[in-house]
Design an enzyme around this catalytic site. Structure first.
Site, PDB file in Angstrom:
ATOM      1  N   ASN A   1       0.869  -1.181   0.000  1.00 24.13           N
ATOM      2  CA  ASN A   1       0.000   0.000   0.000  1.00 24.13           C
ATOM      3  C   ASN A   1       0.899   1.222   0.000  1.00 24.13           C
ATOM      4  O   ASN A   1       1.484   1.565   1.023  1.00 24.13           O
ATOM      5  CB  ASN A   1      -0.906  -0.005   1.241  1.00 24.13           C
ATOM      6  CG  ASN A   1      -1.735   1.271   1.333  1.00 24.13           C
ATOM      7  OD1 ASN A   1      -1.774   2.064   0.384  1.00 24.13           O
ATOM      8  ND2 ASN A   1      -2.390   1.471   2.466  1.00 24.13           N
ATOM      9  N   TRP A   2       0.986   1.856  -1.171  1.00 30.48           N
ATOM     10  CA  TRP A   2       1.908   2.999  -1.303  1.00 30.48           C
ATOM     11  C   TRP A   2       1.293   4.309  -0.824  1.00 30.48           C
ATOM     12  O   TRP A   2       1.923   5.365  -0.909  1.00 30.48           O
ATOM     13  CB  TRP A   2       2.353   3.136  -2.755  1.00 30.48           C
ATOM     14  CG  TRP A   2       3.316   2.061  -3.183  1.00 30.48           C
ATOM     15  CD1 TRP A   2       3.954   1.161  -2.392  1.00 30.48           C
ATOM     16  CD2 TRP A   2       3.760   1.806  -4.520  1.00 30.48           C
ATOM     17  NE1 TRP A   2       4.775   0.361  -3.149  1.00 30.48           N
ATOM     18  CE2 TRP A   2       4.672   0.727  -4.460  1.00 30.48           C
ATOM     19  CE3 TRP A   2       3.472   2.380  -5.763  1.00 30.48           C
ATOM     20  CZ2 TRP A   2       5.299   0.221  -5.600  1.00 30.48           C
ATOM     21  CZ3 TRP A   2       4.097   1.875  -6.893  1.00 30.48           C
ATOM     22  CH2 TRP A   2       5.009   0.805  -6.803  1.00 30.48           C
ATOM     23  N   LYS A   3       0.034   4.288  -0.440  1.00 37.21           N
ATOM     24  CA  LYS A   3      -0.629   5.515   0.042  1.00 37.21           C
ATOM     25  C   LYS A   3      -0.415   6.628  -0.994  1.00 37.21           C
ATOM     26  O   LYS A   3      -0.559   6.360  -2.189  1.00 37.21           O
ATOM     27  CB  LYS A   3      -0.107   5.848   1.437  1.00 37.21           C
ATOM     28  CG  LYS A   3      -0.187   4.595   2.342  1.00 37.21           C
ATOM     29  CD  LYS A   3       0.041   4.833   3.781  1.00 37.21           C
ATOM     30  CE  LYS A   3      -0.114   3.508   4.536  1.00 37.21           C
ATOM     31  NZ  LYS A   3      -0.050   3.652   5.971  1.00 37.21           N
TER      32      LYS A   3
ATOM     33  N   SER B   1       3.347  -1.558  10.377  1.00 38.44           N
ATOM     34  CA  SER B   1       4.798  -1.654  10.571  1.00 38.44           C
ATOM     35  C   SER B   1       5.346  -3.057  10.276  1.00 38.44           C
ATOM     36  O   SER B   1       6.289  -3.505  10.921  1.00 38.44           O
ATOM     37  CB  SER B   1       5.200  -1.193  11.979  1.00 38.44           C
ATOM     38  OG  SER B   1       4.817   0.164  12.174  1.00 38.44           O
TER      39      SER B   1
ATOM     40  N   HIS C   1      -9.583   1.613   5.029  1.00 40.28           N
ATOM     41  CA  HIS C   1      -8.257   1.805   5.638  1.00 40.28           C
ATOM     42  C   HIS C   1      -8.372   2.835   6.765  1.00 40.28           C
ATOM     43  O   HIS C   1      -9.161   3.781   6.669  1.00 40.28           O
ATOM     44  CB  HIS C   1      -7.258   2.281   4.583  1.00 40.28           C
ATOM     45  CG  HIS C   1      -5.855   2.267   5.094  1.00 40.28           C
ATOM     46  ND1 HIS C   1      -5.363   3.279   5.875  1.00 40.28           N
ATOM     47  CD2 HIS C   1      -4.872   1.346   4.984  1.00 40.28           C
ATOM     48  CE1 HIS C   1      -4.110   2.968   6.213  1.00 40.28           C
ATOM     49  NE2 HIS C   1      -3.786   1.808   5.678  1.00 40.28           N
TER      50      HIS C   1
ATOM     51  N   GLU D   1      -6.670   5.267   7.571  1.00 37.27           N
ATOM     52  CA  GLU D   1      -6.503   6.682   7.173  1.00 37.27           C
ATOM     53  C   GLU D   1      -7.782   7.220   6.542  1.00 37.27           C
ATOM     54  O   GLU D   1      -8.078   8.410   6.647  1.00 37.27           O
ATOM     55  CB  GLU D   1      -5.284   6.815   6.241  1.00 37.27           C
ATOM     56  CG  GLU D   1      -3.986   6.705   7.038  1.00 37.27           C
ATOM     57  CD  GLU D   1      -2.834   6.029   6.317  1.00 37.27           C
ATOM     58  OE1 GLU D   1      -2.830   5.973   5.078  1.00 37.27           O
ATOM     59  OE2 GLU D   1      -1.915   5.545   7.028  1.00 37.27           O
TER      60      GLU D   1
ATOM     61  N   GLU E   1      -5.473  -4.233  10.767  1.00 36.74           N
ATOM     62  CA  GLU E   1      -4.432  -3.224  10.920  1.00 36.74           C
ATOM     63  C   GLU E   1      -4.715  -2.405  12.184  1.00 36.74           C
ATOM     64  O   GLU E   1      -5.500  -1.445  12.138  1.00 36.74           O
ATOM     65  CB  GLU E   1      -4.418  -2.281   9.717  1.00 36.74           C
ATOM     66  CG  GLU E   1      -4.100  -2.959   8.407  1.00 36.74           C
ATOM     67  CD  GLU E   1      -3.528  -1.969   7.395  1.00 36.74           C
ATOM     68  OE1 GLU E   1      -2.359  -2.125   7.047  1.00 36.74           O
ATOM     69  OE2 GLU E   1      -4.236  -1.045   6.987  1.00 36.74           O
TER      70      GLU E   1
ATOM     71  N   GLY F   1       2.457   2.939  10.621  1.00 32.52           N
ATOM     72  CA  GLY F   1       3.416   4.019  10.404  1.00 32.52           C
ATOM     73  C   GLY F   1       4.119   4.461  11.673  1.00 32.52           C
ATOM     74  O   GLY F   1       4.771   5.515  11.687  1.00 32.52           O
TER      75      GLY F   1
ATOM     76  N   GLY G   1       2.969  -0.913   4.248  1.00 33.47           N
ATOM     77  CA  GLY G   1       3.089   0.492   3.859  1.00 33.47           C
ATOM     78  C   GLY G   1       4.539   0.833   3.562  1.00 33.47           C
ATOM     79  O   GLY G   1       5.100   0.468   2.525  1.00 33.47           O
ATOM     80  N   GLY G   2       5.187   1.502   4.498  1.00 32.09           N
ATOM     81  CA  GLY G   2       6.537   2.043   4.291  1.00 32.09           C
ATOM     82  C   GLY G   2       7.540   1.036   3.746  1.00 32.09           C
ATOM     83  O   GLY G   2       8.352   1.370   2.871  1.00 32.09           O
TER      84      GLY G   2
END
Ligand code: 13P
Length: 253
Positions: free
Chosen positions: A9-11, A211, A96, A98, A165, A171, A232-233
Site C-alpha cells: 500500500n503505497w498511500k 509496521s 483503511h 486513514e 491493521e 506508520g 506500507g513504508g
C-alpha cells in the site's frame, strides 16, 4: 489452502514515473516469488494506469486504495469501481484507517463501497482495526466485530479478504506482536465461521498490517491465522519489498 498474499500500500507516495521505475526493478523478483505467494501493489489512483501497463504480463495484481460507493454518478473526487475493474484493477482496499480517521469514512459508507466493489467485480480487502485507546479500554474485539459488519452475507464473505491493521501500529514502527496479531486473526476467523459457515471462516484470507517489515515478516507469517501482509513504508523499495516477501513465505505454516 490459503495462498499467502502480500500487498504493497503505497498511500500517496510515488509519482507515475517512480511507479514505472519500481515495476522495472521488481519484475525479476515478482517472477520468482509469485510461485510462492500472490502479490499486489496499490499505488495512488493517478498511477494505477502506469502500473497496469508496466506490469502487463507479470504475476503482480493491481489494487486501488479506495473506490466509490456506486457504479457512476455525482460523486466528485471518487473513482468508479466499474472503471477501476475495466482498467485491470483486481483488488481494492476499503476502510483503511486513514480513510476512517483522517477523512471520516463511517462504517455505513465503507459498507456501501464494499457492496459496490463486489458488484463491479473487484475483490475488496476490508481493513479493520482498533485505536490505541480502544485496545487499552479492552474494546478491541468489540470494534473488530462492529467493523466486520460491512460483510453482510456469505456470498460477500466468499468474495472478499480482510486486513487487520491496529491503528496504533500503522506508520509508528510499533508492530503488533505475533501473539497479538494471531489473537485477533483467530477471533476474526471464529466470527466469520459463526456468522457464515466454518468453510467461510477457514477459507477467508486475513492479512496483517502495521509496521510490517522484512525483519518481522517471518514471525508474523508463522502465525497460523496470518495469511499475508499489507505493507506500507516497507513496500516502497523494490528490493526491500521482495526481501519481506521472501522472509514471509519462508515461514508460512
Ligand atoms: P506501515 O507498514 O507503514 O505501518 O503502514 C501500514 C498500512 O497502513 C498498510 O495499509
Amino acid at each position: 489452502m490459503r495462498t499467502p498474499l502480500f500487498v504493497a500500500n503505497w498511500k500517496m507516495h510515488k509519482s507515475c514515473e517512480e511507479t514505472t521505475a519500481f515495476a522495472l526493478n521488481f519484475e525479476r523478483d515478482a517472477l520468482e516469488l509469485s510461485a510462492l505467494a500472490d502479490i499486489a501493489i496499490a499505488p495512488q489512483t493517478l498511477a494505477l494506469s502506469s502500473l497496469v501497463q508496466a506490469l502487463r504480463g507479470f504475476p503482480v495484481s493491481i489494487a486501488a486504495q479506495n473506490c466509490g460507493q456506486t457504479e457512476f454518478g455525482a460523486f466528485t473526487g471518487e473513482s468508479s469501481p466499474v472503471s477501476l475493474c475495466s482498467m485491470g484493477v483486481k483488488w481494492v482496499l476499503l476502510g483503511h484507517s486513514e480513510r476512517r480517521w483522517v477523512y471520516g469514512e463511517t462504517d455505513a459508507l465503507i459498507a456501501s463501497r464494499f457492496k459496490a466493489a463486489i458488484a463491479a467485480g473487484l475483490t475488496p480487502i476490508l481493513c479493520i482495526g482498533e485505536k490505541l485507546e480502544e485496545r487499552q479500554a479492552g474494546k478491541t474485539f468489540e470494534v473488530i466485530e462492529q467493523q466486520l459488519r460491512a460483510i453482510e452475507s456469505a456470498e460477500a464473505c466468499a468474495r472478499s479478504l480482510i486486513a487487520y491493521e491496529p491503528v496504533w501500529a500503522i506508520g509508528t514502527g510499533e508492530t503488533a506482536s505475533p501473539a497479538q496479531a494471531q489473537e485477533v486473526h483467530a477471533f476474526i476467523r471464529r466470527l466469520l465461521s459463526s456468522r457464515f459457515s466454518p468453510h467461510h471462516g477457514a477459507a477467508t484470507r486475513i492479512l496483517y498490517g502495521g509496521s510490517a517489515k522484512a525483519a518481522n515478516a517471518s514471525e508474523l507469517m508463522a502465525q497460523p491465522d496470518v495469511d499475508g501482509l499489507l505493507v506500507g513504508g516497507a513496500s516502497l523499495d523494490p528490493n526491500g519489498f521482495a526481501e519481506l516477501i521472501r522472509n514471509g513465505v519462508r515461514s508460512t505454516p
